[in-house]
Design a protein around this motif. Structure first.
Motif, PDB file in Angstrom:
ATOM      1  N   ASN A  90       0.850  -1.199   0.000  1.00  0.00           N
ATOM      2  CA  ASN A  90       0.000   0.000   0.000  1.00  0.00           C
ATOM      3  C   ASN A  90       0.884   1.248   0.000  1.00  0.00           C
ATOM      4  OD1 ASN A  90      -2.455   1.402   0.205  1.00  0.00           O
ATOM      5  ND2 ASN A  90      -2.254   1.581   2.426  1.00  0.00           N
ATOM      6  N   GLY A  91       1.914   1.221  -0.861  1.00  0.00           N
ATOM      7  CA  GLY A  91       2.840   2.356  -0.909  1.00  0.00           C
ATOM      8  C   GLY A  91       4.138   1.938  -1.566  1.00  0.00           C
ATOM      9  N   GLY A  92       5.032   2.908  -1.781  1.00  0.00           N
ATOM     10  CA  GLY A  92       6.296   2.640  -2.474  1.00  0.00           C
ATOM     11  C   GLY A  92       7.315   1.949  -1.585  1.00  0.00           C
ATOM     12  N   ARG A  93       7.459   2.477  -0.369  1.00  0.00           N
ATOM     13  CA  ARG A  93       8.339   1.818   0.606  1.00  0.00           C
ATOM     14  C   ARG A  93       7.451   0.897   1.432  1.00  0.00           C
ATOM     15  NH1 ARG A  93      11.957   6.057   3.609  1.00  0.00           N
ATOM     16  NH2 ARG A  93      10.030   7.248   3.790  1.00  0.00           N
ATOM     17  N   VAL A  94       7.698  -0.395   1.386  1.00  0.00           N
ATOM     18  CA  VAL A  94       6.712  -1.361   1.871  1.00  0.00           C
ATOM     19  C   VAL A  94       7.062  -1.930   3.254  1.00  0.00           C
ATOM     20  CG1 VAL A  94       5.526  -3.523   1.307  1.00  0.00           C
ATOM     21  CG2 VAL A  94       6.085  -1.910  -0.508  1.00  0.00           C
ATOM     22  N   LEU A  95       8.293  -2.437   3.396  1.00  0.00           N
ATOM     23  CA  LEU A  95       8.681  -3.081   4.659  1.00  0.00           C
ATOM     24  C   LEU A  95      10.107  -2.665   5.038  1.00  0.00           C
ATOM     25  CD1 LEU A  95       7.404  -6.654   3.756  1.00  0.00           C
ATOM     26  CD2 LEU A  95       6.516  -5.318   5.671  1.00  0.00           C
ATOM     27  N   ASN A  96      10.360  -2.608   6.341  1.00  0.00           N
ATOM     28  CA  ASN A  96      11.703  -2.284   6.836  1.00  0.00           C
ATOM     29  C   ASN A  96      12.259  -3.476   7.609  1.00  0.00           C
ATOM     30  OD1 ASN A  96      11.751   0.866   6.522  1.00  0.00           O
ATOM     31  ND2 ASN A  96       9.772   0.336   7.414  1.00  0.00           N
ATOM     32  N   PHE A  97      13.456  -3.893   7.262  1.00  0.00           N
ATOM     33  CA  PHE A  97      14.103  -5.012   7.954  1.00  0.00           C
ATOM     34  C   PHE A  97      15.283  -4.459   8.735  1.00  0.00           C
ATOM     35  CE2 PHE A  97      11.660  -6.599   4.531  1.00  0.00           C
ATOM     36  CZ  PHE A  97      11.136  -7.797   4.988  1.00  0.00           C
ATOM     37  N   VAL A  98      15.166  -4.510  10.059  1.00  0.00           N
ATOM     38  CA  VAL A  98      16.177  -3.891  10.914  1.00  0.00           C
ATOM     39  C   VAL A  98      16.876  -4.978  11.722  1.00  0.00           C
ATOM     40  CG1 VAL A  98      16.564  -2.245  12.787  1.00  0.00           C
ATOM     41  CG2 VAL A  98      14.786  -1.791  11.090  1.00  0.00           C
ATOM     42  N   SER A  99      18.209  -4.971  11.699  1.00  0.00           N
ATOM     43  CA  SER A  99      18.964  -5.934  12.506  1.00  0.00           C
ATOM     44  C   SER A  99      19.931  -5.202  13.416  1.00  0.00           C
ATOM     45  CB  SER A  99      19.730  -6.898  11.609  1.00  0.00           C
ATOM     46  OG  SER A  99      18.803  -7.604  10.802  1.00  0.00           O
ATOM     47  N   ILE A 100      20.015  -5.740  14.637  1.00  0.00           N
ATOM     48  CA  ILE A 100      20.867  -5.136  15.664  1.00  0.00           C
ATOM     49  C   ILE A 100      22.007  -6.112  15.936  1.00  0.00           C
ATOM     50  CG2 ILE A 100      20.843  -4.079  18.004  1.00  0.00           C
ATOM     51  CD1 ILE A 100      18.561  -3.120  16.113  1.00  0.00           C
ATOM     52  N   GLY A 101      23.224  -5.608  16.031  1.00  0.00           N
ATOM     53  CA  GLY A 101      24.341  -6.515  16.297  1.00  0.00           C
ATOM     54  C   GLY A 101      25.582  -5.760  16.713  1.00  0.00           C
ATOM     55  N   ASN A 102      26.713  -6.453  16.636  1.00  0.00           N
ATOM     56  CA  ASN A 102      27.961  -5.811  17.053  1.00  0.00           C
ATOM     57  C   ASN A 102      28.664  -5.101  15.914  1.00  0.00           C
ATOM     58  OD1 ASN A 102      27.753  -6.513  19.733  1.00  0.00           O
ATOM     59  ND2 ASN A 102      28.526  -8.592  19.298  1.00  0.00           N
ATOM     60  N   ASN A 103      28.284  -5.428  14.680  1.00  0.00           N
ATOM     61  CA  ASN A 103      28.856  -4.684  13.550  1.00  0.00           C
ATOM     62  C   ASN A 103      27.840  -4.596  12.408  1.00  0.00           C
ATOM     63  OD1 ASN A 103      29.362  -6.910  11.560  1.00  0.00           O
ATOM     64  ND2 ASN A 103      30.552  -7.677  13.311  1.00  0.00           N
ATOM     65  N   PHE A 104      28.045  -3.573  11.571  1.00  0.00           N
ATOM     66  CA  PHE A 104      27.078  -3.298  10.497  1.00  0.00           C
ATOM     67  C   PHE A 104      27.067  -4.396   9.438  1.00  0.00           C
ATOM     68  CE2 PHE A 104      27.817   1.250  11.854  1.00  0.00           C
ATOM     69  CZ  PHE A 104      26.554   1.440  12.361  1.00  0.00           C
ATOM     70  N   PHE A 105      28.197  -5.023   9.231  1.00  0.00           N
ATOM     71  CA  PHE A 105      28.292  -6.073   8.212  1.00  0.00           C
ATOM     72  C   PHE A 105      27.308  -7.206   8.529  1.00  0.00           C
ATOM     73  CE2 PHE A 105      30.085 -10.084   6.682  1.00  0.00           C
ATOM     74  CZ  PHE A 105      30.196  -9.796   5.327  1.00  0.00           C
ATOM     75  N   ASN A 106      27.351  -7.670   9.784  1.00  0.00           N
ATOM     76  CA  ASN A 106      26.442  -8.762  10.176  1.00  0.00           C
ATOM     77  C   ASN A 106      24.987  -8.310  10.167  1.00  0.00           C
ATOM     78  OD1 ASN A 106      28.371 -10.683  10.417  1.00  0.00           O
ATOM     79  ND2 ASN A 106      28.717 -10.336  12.619  1.00  0.00           N
ATOM     80  N   SER A 107      24.761  -7.070  10.593  1.00  0.00           N
ATOM     81  CA  SER A 107      23.376  -6.562  10.623  1.00  0.00           C
ATOM     82  C   SER A 107      22.811  -6.556   9.214  1.00  0.00           C
ATOM     83  CB  SER A 107      23.323  -5.149  11.197  1.00  0.00           C
ATOM     84  OG  SER A 107      23.809  -5.159  12.508  1.00  0.00           O
ATOM     85  N   ARG A 108      23.596  -6.078   8.262  1.00  0.00           N
ATOM     86  CA  ARG A 108      23.107  -6.030   6.880  1.00  0.00           C
ATOM     87  C   ARG A 108      22.832  -7.441   6.358  1.00  0.00           C
ATOM     88  NH1 ARG A 108      26.729  -3.031   2.537  1.00  0.00           N
ATOM     89  NH2 ARG A 108      27.954  -4.942   2.573  1.00  0.00           N
ATOM     90  N   LYS A 109      23.732  -8.357   6.684  1.00  0.00           N
ATOM     91  CA  LYS A 109      23.571  -9.747   6.233  1.00  0.00           C
ATOM     92  C   LYS A 109      22.251 -10.330   6.739  1.00  0.00           C
ATOM     93  CE  LYS A 109      26.507 -13.517   6.818  1.00  0.00           C
ATOM     94  NZ  LYS A 109      27.834 -13.993   7.233  1.00  0.00           N
ATOM     95  N   GLN A 110      21.967 -10.054   8.002  1.00  0.00           N
ATOM     96  CA  GLN A 110      20.740 -10.592   8.607  1.00  0.00           C
ATOM     97  C   GLN A 110      19.486  -9.972   7.995  1.00  0.00           C
ATOM     98  OE1 GLN A 110      20.396 -11.859  12.278  1.00  0.00           O
ATOM     99  NE2 GLN A 110      22.547 -12.216  12.673  1.00  0.00           N
TER     100      GLN A 110
END
Ligand code: AMP
Ligand code: GLY
Length: 421
Positions: free
Chosen positions: A375-395
């Motif tokens: 119901n819009g252009g931006r649909v879902l947000n996937f947020v991951s919390i961790g000790n580094n950004f690399f792992n968060s992005r992977k998740q």
């Protein structure tokens, strides 16, 4: 307490998720909310332009506190309107919201109080703008005054590009106008910087980095935001001090001098060049998707903070943060930020549950008979919390792959400047 949250984006879903953690809560209403908020709040479908209807609903349900998410109702004066009717509401007044509502207001304020920002000129006719541009060095930045959902800004590399921008703005692409802003281009790195203020005192409300362009490597059209991470890797105690002394404090003092105050979240969009901050724009609310990365890092009770702000009691509160990294990837509908379809089924979303460190915030979604539709252009947000950004992005990307939504796309390089640095 009964709370109403105004808005329907990922930002409002993340605010609602944080608010329901508070022990003081009985009911949370989202106006209008989205397919995600409907699973744990009550969605109420009222148009945010209709202040009368919002007020009627607040009285009927005996709402104790209203939290305003997006800029439009703020700029249109919803806070003044509700306060006049004795409703407790969190957000800045109509006057303070000019910081976002009128770029020219903010530029003039920067000039008067020597707040570092791009040099600028305001013009009231196409002819005068073009004759100035003929003598200008490029790139220049051309902006429509007023709200344009991040779209009324052109970065022009040559005269021809600037001519097109001037034509589009003066012919009303972003609403009827007789004003235009031409700005010096500042070549630096962007940072989103937030404070929360009760009108007398303020506290830092963390930092983030947004990714506004639709394509990988920051290419293509501007969007509302394709992903973000928090905290920004640019922030340091030294830079923080400069931002407060050169930008935030002079702004709040300037409002006070006019017998005005700022209550709510203030978001400074900054350009950092040679470790010096320049103000690009103010927003009078949390950022979206920055909010979705910042709130999961908050250890303190958000509701307590907001109530303290409404009652000018922020000074006593010590805001606590988790020492973690947070990253959000936005899943968009194919075609965004231009034409895209709505009402597309997202089958597997109900199988994937939000967990402590892997959160899903809905944005452009709605629910019909237990099924989620876009119901819009931006649909879902996937947020991951961790000790580094690399792992968060992977998740976050792993979660998107599990949903495997054929009508969607996302940027797989969110955080590239810090991850690959
Ligand atoms: P705004 O809506 O004013 O935040 O502008 C949208 C985007 O345009 C910003 O996030 C920046 O990436 C870019 N921008 C705006 N003004 C400037 C400027 N003076 N110099 C360089 N980039 C700018
Ligand atoms: N993330 C940009 C905005 O909220 O305006």
């Amino acid at each position: 307490m009964k709370i109403a949250i105004l808005g329907s984006g990922g930002r409002e879903h993340s605010i609602a998720s944080q608010i329901v953690k508070s022990k003081k809560i009985s009911d949370v209403y989202c106006v209008p909310g989205n397919g995600g908020t409907s699973s744990f709040c009550k969605n109420i479908n009222i148009d945010l332009d209709n202040f009368g209807k919002i007020y009627k609903f607040i009285k009927e349900k005996e709402i104790n506190l209203v939290i305003v998410g997006p800029e439009k109702p703020l700029v249109n004066g919803i806070v003044d309107y509700l306060q006049k009717r004795k409703v407790l509401v969190f957000g800045p007044s109509k006057f303070a919201s000019k910081l976002e509502g009128s770029k020219i207001f903010t530029k003039k304020l920067c000039k008067k109080y020597k707040i570092p920002s791009a040099n600028f000129e305001v013009f009231f006719s196409k002819k005068k703008t073009l004759s100035f541009l003929k003598k200008s060095n490029f790139p220049v930045v051309i902006k429509a005054d007023g709200l344009a959902s991040g779209k009324g800004v052109y970065i022009c590399k040559n005269f021809n590009e600037s001519k097109k921008a001037v034509h589009e703005i003066f012919t009303g692409k972003f609403g009827k106008t007789n004003k235009i802003l031409v700005e010096e281009f500042i070549n630096g790195e962007e940072m989103s910087y937030f404070i929360i203020s009760d009108g007398k005192n303020y506290k830092l409300f963390n930092t983030a980095q947004d990714h506004k362009k639709v394509g990988e490597g920051d290419k293509g059209k501007n969007t509302g935001g394709m992903g973000a991470y928090s905290p920004s890797s640019l922030i340091s105690p030294n830079l923080n001090k400069k931002i407060l002394k050169k930008i935030i404090e002079p702004t709040l003092k300037a409002l006070n001098k006019r017998k005005q105050k700022f209550v709510g979240f203030l978001y400074a969009g900054l350009m950092i060049k040679n470790n010096e901050p320049y103000l690009i724009e103010y927003n009078v609310r949390m950022g979206d998707p920055e909010c979705q990365t910042i709130l999961p890092l908050l250890k303190s009770d958000l509701l307590e903070l907001i109530i303290a702000c409404c009652k000018s009691k922020l000074k006593k509160i010590n805001i606590k943060w988790k020492n973690k990294k947070s990253l959000c990837v936005v899943l968009c509908s194919k075609g965004y930020p231009e034409k895209f379809k709505n009402n597309l089924k997202i089958c597997k979303i109900n199988k994937l549950k939000s967990k402590k460190n892997n959160l899903i915030f809905h944005a452009g979604t709605k629910v019909k008979k237990d099924t989620i539709y876009s119901n819009g252009g931006r649909v879902l947000n996937f947020v991951s919390i961790g000790n580094n950004f690399f792992n968060s992005r992977k998740q976050s990307i792993a979660s998107i792959k599990r949903i495997n939504w054929k009508n969607g796309f996302y940027r797989s390089d969110i955080g590239y400047k810090t991850i690959d640095r």
